[in-house]
Design a protein around this motif. Structure first.
Motif, PDB file in Angstrom:
ATOM      1  N   UNK A 189       0.802  -1.226   0.000  1.00  0.00           N
ATOM      2  CA  UNK A 189       0.000   0.000   0.000  1.00  0.00           C
ATOM      3  C   UNK A 189       0.828   1.265   0.000  1.00  0.00           C
ATOM      4  N   UNK A 190       2.083   1.199  -0.457  1.00  0.00           N
ATOM      5  CA  UNK A 190       2.941   2.384  -0.478  1.00  0.00           C
ATOM      6  C   UNK A 190       3.563   2.713   0.863  1.00  0.00           C
ATOM      7  N   UNK A 191       3.313   1.889   1.891  1.00  0.00           N
ATOM      8  CA  UNK A 191       3.805   2.180   3.246  1.00  0.00           C
ATOM      9  C   UNK A 191       5.330   2.153   3.319  1.00  0.00           C
ATOM     10  N   UNK A 192       5.944   1.168   2.661  1.00  0.00           N
ATOM     11  CA  UNK A 192       7.407   1.033   2.737  1.00  0.00           C
ATOM     12  C   UNK A 192       8.099   2.283   2.206  1.00  0.00           C
ATOM     13  N   UNK A 223      -2.398   1.862   5.737  1.00  0.00           N
ATOM     14  CA  UNK A 223      -3.808   2.189   5.515  1.00  0.00           C
ATOM     15  C   UNK A 223      -4.436   1.161   4.579  1.00  0.00           C
ATOM     16  N   UNK A 224      -5.471   0.464   5.062  1.00  0.00           N
ATOM     17  CA  UNK A 224      -6.211  -0.495   4.254  1.00  0.00           C
ATOM     18  C   UNK A 224      -7.343   0.251   3.557  1.00  0.00           C
ATOM     19  N   UNK A 225      -7.144   0.584   2.287  1.00  0.00           N
ATOM     20  CA  UNK A 225      -8.107   1.404   1.558  1.00  0.00           C
ATOM     21  C   UNK A 225      -9.452   0.696   1.376  1.00  0.00           C
ATOM     22  N   UNK A 226      -9.442  -0.637   1.271  1.00  0.00           N
ATOM     23  CA  UNK A 226     -10.697  -1.366   1.036  1.00  0.00           C
ATOM     24  C   UNK A 226     -11.617  -1.335   2.253  1.00  0.00           C
ATOM     25  N   UNK A 227     -11.015  -1.206   3.466  1.00  0.00           N
ATOM     26  CA  UNK A 227     -11.819  -1.187   4.693  1.00  0.00           C
ATOM     27  C   UNK A 227     -11.788   0.170   5.386  1.00  0.00           C
ATOM     28  N   UNK A 228     -11.043   1.119   4.806  1.00  0.00           N
ATOM     29  CA  UNK A 228     -10.936   2.481   5.337  1.00  0.00           C
ATOM     30  C   UNK A 228     -10.508   2.484   6.806  1.00  0.00           C
ATOM     31  N   UNK A 229      -9.413   1.781   7.093  1.00  0.00           N
ATOM     32  CA  UNK A 229      -8.907   1.783   8.468  1.00  0.00           C
ATOM     33  C   UNK A 229      -7.405   1.509   8.478  1.00  0.00           C
ATOM     34  N   UNK A 230      -6.771   1.854   9.601  1.00  0.00           N
ATOM     35  CA  UNK A 230      -5.340   1.638   9.773  1.00  0.00           C
ATOM     36  C   UNK A 230      -5.114   0.252  10.371  1.00  0.00           C
ATOM     37  N   UNK A 231      -4.209  -0.506   9.745  1.00  0.00           N
ATOM     38  CA  UNK A 231      -3.981  -1.886  10.173  1.00  0.00           C
ATOM     39  C   UNK A 231      -2.488  -2.191  10.152  1.00  0.00           C
ATOM     40  N   UNK A 232      -2.122  -3.298  10.814  1.00  0.00           N
ATOM     41  CA  UNK A 232      -0.781  -3.857  10.660  1.00  0.00           C
ATOM     42  C   UNK A 232      -0.753  -4.555   9.294  1.00  0.00           C
ATOM     43  N   UNK A 233       0.064  -4.049   8.378  1.00  0.00           N
ATOM     44  CA  UNK A 233       0.026  -4.519   6.984  1.00  0.00           C
ATOM     45  C   UNK A 233       0.413  -5.987   6.848  1.00  0.00           C
ATOM     46  N   UNK A 277      -2.063  -9.021   5.538  1.00  0.00           N
ATOM     47  CA  UNK A 277      -1.658  -9.671   4.282  1.00  0.00           C
ATOM     48  C   UNK A 277      -1.458  -8.702   3.136  1.00  0.00           C
ATOM     49  N   UNK A 278      -1.267  -7.405   3.457  1.00  0.00           N
ATOM     50  CA  UNK A 278      -1.039  -6.401   2.407  1.00  0.00           C
ATOM     51  C   UNK A 278       0.469  -6.170   2.329  1.00  0.00           C
ATOM     52  N   UNK A 279       1.120  -6.876   1.426  1.00  0.00           N
ATOM     53  CA  UNK A 279       2.578  -6.821   1.323  1.00  0.00           C
ATOM     54  C   UNK A 279       3.009  -6.680  -0.136  1.00  0.00           C
ATOM     55  N   UNK A 280       4.215  -6.178  -0.310  1.00  0.00           N
ATOM     56  CA  UNK A 280       4.833  -6.080  -1.639  1.00  0.00           C
ATOM     57  C   UNK A 280       6.193  -6.766  -1.594  1.00  0.00           C
ATOM     58  N   UNK A 281       6.607  -7.414  -2.687  1.00  0.00           N
ATOM     59  CA  UNK A 281       7.967  -7.953  -2.736  1.00  0.00           C
ATOM     60  C   UNK A 281       8.985  -6.805  -2.708  1.00  0.00           C
ATOM     61  N   UNK A 282      10.010  -6.940  -1.898  1.00  0.00           N
ATOM     62  CA  UNK A 282      11.048  -5.901  -1.802  1.00  0.00           C
ATOM     63  C   UNK A 282      11.666  -5.618  -3.169  1.00  0.00           C
ATOM     64  N   UNK A 283      11.883  -6.670  -3.926  1.00  0.00           N
ATOM     65  CA  UNK A 283      12.521  -6.531  -5.241  1.00  0.00           C
ATOM     66  C   UNK A 283      11.673  -5.666  -6.174  1.00  0.00           C
ATOM     67  N   UNK A 284      10.346  -5.815  -6.100  1.00  0.00           N
ATOM     68  CA  UNK A 284       9.444  -5.051  -6.981  1.00  0.00           C
ATOM     69  C   UNK A 284       9.478  -3.568  -6.614  1.00  0.00           C
TER      70      UNK A 284
END
Length: 382
Positions: A242-245, A309-319, A323-330
């Motif tokens: 979600x752009x957090x990193x 920020x979990x946009x689908x549920x409009x709340x702040x969560x532990x990413x 399960x909202x993660x991105x591969x570091x390489x990407x």
């Protein structure tokens, strides 16, 4: 793991244990199970031949040996044709020999490498007359590999429980790993990873199904994207999505602004990067109907780098928990590529782009009537 087009409406996962080759029997006359149209052999000898087999004399000592041992033989060769193929088929039909011929998979160097992998897996050797081997004059049983079970269909060969030494297998895997590290070719890396998976004793195939070719193509693209993302995650790990990193990375970059070793121009570049890497998170919030600046201010204020920020549920969560993660390489590759393009644009004097036409300026169909005037072209002299 490979992705293929399925033949049903559902997407299926097929896990193949043992070593699999993407080639089947050369002739359907070798089939032993007529119901499944497969060749099934247990405690089989395996002859791996680098060249084409056309003359029966080339392999006659091997056939005599397996006839005495009363065990099946699987021949993996560049090709088997002519007198050799005809004799094998006749002896198989008459019940004198339990034999099956399979074309070696791959092309060029990759084919040679796969055959040597198979030799290590089964504990045999690759028969090649160019290196002085001659079965007619000097046959040694050690040239034959062995396997507990071999199943051959019209387009696939599966070899289970090869007789290769575990130490030799590990050495071969280490060799392939070192070759993968030393090559820059994406194609070669892909082929080597496939060979490594086969030697490790398992290959998974995702067969993507659907009601139409368009649906299969779309679903296959999604599965391929997910597979590539997973491979990237395995290679270099994962970061909050979600752009957090990138958002939290911008905070780390702020320390560079007070670095006395940087010039003002370099600090301007740092500010550009800081503002740019905040944009992915802001864009996600904006697309969800929220206020990007407010969400970003809260996240940066909390200081918890796993929070997002979990946009689908409009709340702040532990990413990670969500399960909202991105591969570091990407994420890293996206940033490097964006910086590369931006740097190129800065040093470019001009950029060419298409200017969208204002709405309603499209040519109306009614205007085509004026083409009747083209009749006047008859007055043109040549």
């Amino acid at each position: 793991i490979t992705v293929q087009d399925g033949k049903t409406l559902d997407t299926e996962l097929e896990v193949v244990e043992g070593m699999s080759l993407d080639r089947g029997y050369i002739s359907p006359y070798f089939v032993t199970n007529t119901k499944s149209q497969k060749v099934e052999a247990e405690d089989a000898f395996i002859l791996i031949c680098q060249k084409k087999i056309s003359n029966l004399q080339q392999i006659l000592p091997v056939l005599e040996h397996i006839a005495r041992a009363n065990r099946p033989l699987i021949i993996v060769a560049d090709d088997v044709d002519g007198e050799a193929l005809a004799t094998l088929i006749i002896n198989k039909i008459n019940g004198k020999l339990k034999v099956c011929a399979v074309k070696a998979p791959g092309f060029g160097d990759n084919k040679t490498n796969i055959m040597h992998d198979l030799a290590v897996f089964t504990g045999g050797q690759v028969y090649n007359e160019e290196v002085g081997m001659n079965l007619e004059q000097n046959f040694d049983q050690s040239i034959l590999g062995i396997a507990k079970k071999v199943t051959v269909s019209k387009d696939q060969t599966i070899i289970l429980s090869g007789g290769g030494e575990p130490a030799a297998l590990e050495e071969r895997k280490d060799l392939i790993n070192s070759m993968m590290q030393s090559t820059d070719s994406a194609y070669e890396k892909e082929k080597m990873s496939e060979r490594l998976a086969k030697l490790s004793g398992g290959v998974a195939v995702i067969k993507v199904g659907g009601a139409s070719d368009v649906e299969v193509g779309e679903k296959k693209d999604r599965v391929t994207d997910a597979l590539n993302a997973t491979r990237a995650a395995v290679a270099e790990g994962i970061v909050p999505g979600g752009g957090s990193a990138l958002l939290y990375a911008s905070k780390k970059c702020e320390a560079l602004l007070s670095d006395s070793n940087l010039t003002e121009d370099q600090k301007t570049g740092v500010r550009i990067v800081i503002n740019s890497i905040k944009l992915p998170a802001m864009t996600i919030v904006k697309n969800a109907g929220g206020e990007g600046a407010v969400v970003i201010h809260k996240l940066l204020g909390d200081g918890n780098t796993q929070q997002g920020y979990d946009a689908s549920k409009d709340k702040f969560v532990n990413m990670f928990d969500a399960g909202i993660v991105d591969p570091t390489k990407v994420v890293k590759t996206a940033l490097v590529d964006a910086a590369s393009v931006a740097g190129l644009m800065i040093t470019t004097e001009a950029a060419i782009t298409d200017i969208p036409a204002p709405a309603g300026e499209g040519m109306g169909a009614g205007g085509m009537g004026g083409m009747g005037g083209m009749g006047g072209m008859g007055g043109m002299g040549f």
